[in-house]
Scaffold this active site. Structure first.
Site, PDB file in Angstrom:
ATOM      1  N   ASP A 184       0.822  -1.209   0.000  1.00  0.00           N
ATOM      2  CA  ASP A 184       0.000   0.000   0.000  1.00  0.00           C
ATOM      3  C   ASP A 184       0.861   1.267   0.000  1.00  0.00           C
ATOM      4  O   ASP A 184       1.979   1.263   0.515  1.00  0.00           O
ATOM      5  CB  ASP A 184      -0.921  -0.019   1.236  1.00  0.00           C
ATOM      6  CG  ASP A 184      -2.049   0.988   1.119  1.00  0.00           C
ATOM      7  OD1 ASP A 184      -2.431   1.350  -0.019  1.00  0.00           O
ATOM      8  OD2 ASP A 184      -2.565   1.421   2.167  1.00  0.00           O
ATOM      9  N   SER A 229      -7.865  -5.374  -4.967  1.00  0.00           N
ATOM     10  CA  SER A 229      -8.889  -5.965  -4.100  1.00  0.00           C
ATOM     11  C   SER A 229     -10.260  -5.890  -4.752  1.00  0.00           C
ATOM     12  O   SER A 229     -10.478  -5.115  -5.696  1.00  0.00           O
ATOM     13  CB  SER A 229      -8.918  -5.226  -2.755  1.00  0.00           C
ATOM     14  OG  SER A 229      -9.580  -3.977  -2.886  1.00  0.00           O
ATOM     15  N   ASN A 272     -11.332  -2.428  -4.819  1.00  0.00           N
ATOM     16  CA  ASN A 272     -10.645  -1.448  -5.670  1.00  0.00           C
ATOM     17  C   ASN A 272     -11.429  -1.093  -6.941  1.00  0.00           C
ATOM     18  O   ASN A 272     -11.088  -0.134  -7.632  1.00  0.00           O
ATOM     19  CB  ASN A 272      -9.219  -1.910  -6.023  1.00  0.00           C
ATOM     20  CG  ASN A 272      -8.251  -1.864  -4.854  1.00  0.00           C
ATOM     21  OD1 ASN A 272      -7.352  -2.700  -4.713  1.00  0.00           O
ATOM     22  ND2 ASN A 272      -8.406  -0.868  -3.975  1.00  0.00           N
ATOM     23  N   SER A 304      -7.935  -4.639   5.333  1.00  0.00           N
ATOM     24  CA  SER A 304      -8.584  -4.332   4.049  1.00  0.00           C
ATOM     25  C   SER A 304      -9.001  -5.600   3.301  1.00  0.00           C
ATOM     26  O   SER A 304      -8.773  -5.721   2.095  1.00  0.00           O
ATOM     27  CB  SER A 304      -7.675  -3.455   3.180  1.00  0.00           C
ATOM     28  OG  SER A 304      -7.384  -2.239   3.835  1.00  0.00           O
TER      29      SER A 304
HETATM   30  C1  IPE Z   1      -5.437  -2.596  -0.017  1.00  0.00           C
HETATM   31  O1  IPE Z   1      -5.136  -1.257  -0.185  1.00  0.00           O
HETATM   32  C2  IPE Z   1      -5.495  -3.269  -1.345  1.00  0.00           C
HETATM   33  C3  IPE Z   1      -4.222  -3.431  -2.040  1.00  0.00           C
HETATM   34  C4  IPE Z   1      -3.045  -3.089  -1.580  1.00  0.00           C
HETATM   35  C5  IPE Z   1      -4.317  -4.055  -3.323  1.00  0.00           C
HETATM   36  P1  IPE Z   1      -6.272  -0.140  -0.297  1.00  0.00           P
HETATM   37  O2  IPE Z   1      -5.581   1.146  -0.465  1.00  0.00           O
HETATM   38  O3  IPE Z   1      -7.255  -0.520  -1.338  1.00  0.00           O
HETATM   39  O4  IPE Z   1      -6.995  -0.250   1.126  1.00  0.00           O
HETATM   40  P2  IPE Z   1      -7.789   0.826   1.960  1.00  0.00           P
HETATM   41  O5  IPE Z   1      -8.790   1.451   1.032  1.00  0.00           O
HETATM   42  O6  IPE Z   1      -6.808   1.816   2.468  1.00  0.00           O
HETATM   43  O7  IPE Z   1      -8.410   0.045   3.064  1.00  0.00           O
HETATM   44  C1  IPE Z   2      -1.833   0.196  -3.286  1.00  0.00           C
HETATM   45  O1  IPE Z   2      -1.564   1.554  -3.367  1.00  0.00           O
HETATM   46  C2  IPE Z   2      -2.050  -0.420  -4.632  1.00  0.00           C
HETATM   47  C3  IPE Z   2      -3.462  -0.712  -4.935  1.00  0.00           C
HETATM   48  C4  IPE Z   2      -4.460  -0.643  -4.099  1.00  0.00           C
HETATM   49  C5  IPE Z   2      -3.728  -1.108  -6.288  1.00  0.00           C
HETATM   50  P1  IPE Z   2      -2.733   2.622  -3.361  1.00  0.00           P
HETATM   51  O2  IPE Z   2      -3.168   2.866  -4.766  1.00  0.00           O
HETATM   52  O3  IPE Z   2      -3.823   2.200  -2.443  1.00  0.00           O
HETATM   53  O4  IPE Z   2      -1.965   3.862  -2.790  1.00  0.00           O
HETATM   54  P2  IPE Z   2      -2.500   4.865  -1.693  1.00  0.00           P
HETATM   55  O5  IPE Z   2      -2.902   4.055  -0.494  1.00  0.00           O
HETATM   56  O6  IPE Z   2      -3.652   5.606  -2.295  1.00  0.00           O
HETATM   57  O7  IPE Z   2      -1.331   5.747  -1.407  1.00  0.00           O
HETATM   58 MG    MG Z   3      -4.149   2.463  -0.447  1.00  0.00          MG
END
Ligand code: IPE
Ligand code: IPE
Ligand code: MG
Length: 234
Positions: free
Chosen positions: A12, A57, A60, A184
């Site tokens: 993340d 996820s 997502n 998550s």
């Molecule tokens: C969790 O990260 C999913 C992945 C790293 C693929 P998110 O950024 O989607 O999670 P939340 O929204 O902060 O819980």
């Molecule tokens: C994790 O990074 C990757 C995915 C969820 C695909 P994020 O895209 O959630 O990055 P932040 O949390 O917004 O910084």
């Molecule tokens: Mg994230």
């Protein structure tokens, strides 16, 4: 304590890493691939048998279409670019998550990569893509109900066999980068007794040293699994 056999990572912080540099979020996802390559290499060197990473996820899909499309293409490209290297290094690739809802070309790529790497035994890498812990538990229940008539046969071992990956059901160490302290919807069943490790580093800034640090912390943890400490431990 030994090296964890199964390490799971919530990668993340890609978006925030990019925004802090005045870049579009997509650049953060691209930079994240480099970290994934480094950490996979390091895990194999350290003797980790299974590495599971969270790439997309079931939640997502709430993101803007442009970001979703970018992530789909990046995933497809990354898998295609790595198949030969995975074979050379004897790494098995599995993609865990729901296949329904994914574009046909992606499903084709996944099947090809899984097929080509299926006999590799040095290490297994699971990419969680269109993955949700709750969706997985629902999928397990659906399959068990259609295969079994006798509820007495349902136990932990049977559920382990019906998970998206049945080779390494128990996560020993779960790492989340990016500063948030939550699961998550990642590996809800498999992480029941995982040791949790949170890093404030954004995923693109996470590196081999940070990974080693997490492993060192794991080694010092006293895992009791509901029992009592072993002789000599507190
Ligand atoms: C969790 O990260 C999913 C992945 C790293 C693929 P998110 O950024 O989607 O999670 P939340 O929204 O902060 O819980
Ligand atoms: C994790 O990074 C990757 C995915 C969820 C695909 P994020 O895209 O959630 O990055 P932040 O949390 O917004 O910084
Ligand atoms: Mg994230």
């Amino acid at each position: 304590m030994k090296i964890p056999s199964h390490v799971a990572i919530i990668m993340d912080g890609n978006g925030r890493w990019a925004l802090e540099r005045g870049l579009p979020r997509s650049k953060g996802h691209q930079a994240g691939i480099k970290t994934f390559e480094k950490i996979l290499k390091k895990s194999v060197e350290m003797g980790v048998r299974c590495l599971t990473v969270y790439a997309f996820s079931t939640e997502n899909w709430k993101r803007p279409a442009a970001e979703i499309n970018f992530l789909m293409n990046l995933f497809q490209e990354t898998i295609m670019n790595h198949i030969d290297e995975l074979c050379e290094k004897k790494i098995r690739l599995k993609v865990i998550g729901r296949r329904e809802g994914l574009p046909a070309n992606i499903i084709k790529t996944i099947n090809k990569a899984e097929e080509k790497t299926r006999d590799n035994r040095k290490c297994q890498v699971n990419i969680a893509f269109n993955y949700g812990g709750r969706a997985e538990i629902i999928d397990v229940c659906r399959k068990i109900v259609s295969d079994y008539k006798n509820e007495q046969l349902i136990d932990e071992e049977l559920i382990n066999k019906y998970l998206y990956d049945d080779n390494f059901p128990d996560v020993e160490l779960l790492i989340r980068t990016g500063g948030e302290k939550r699961l998550s919807n990642f590996l809800l069943w498999q992480s029941a007794y995982a040791e949790l490790y949170f890093s404030d580093k954004y995923w693109p800034d996470f590196d081999e040293k940070e990974f080693e640090k997490a492993i060192e912390v794991f080694k010092k943890r006293n895992r009791r699994f509901g029992g009592l400490p072993e002789e000599g431990e507190k």
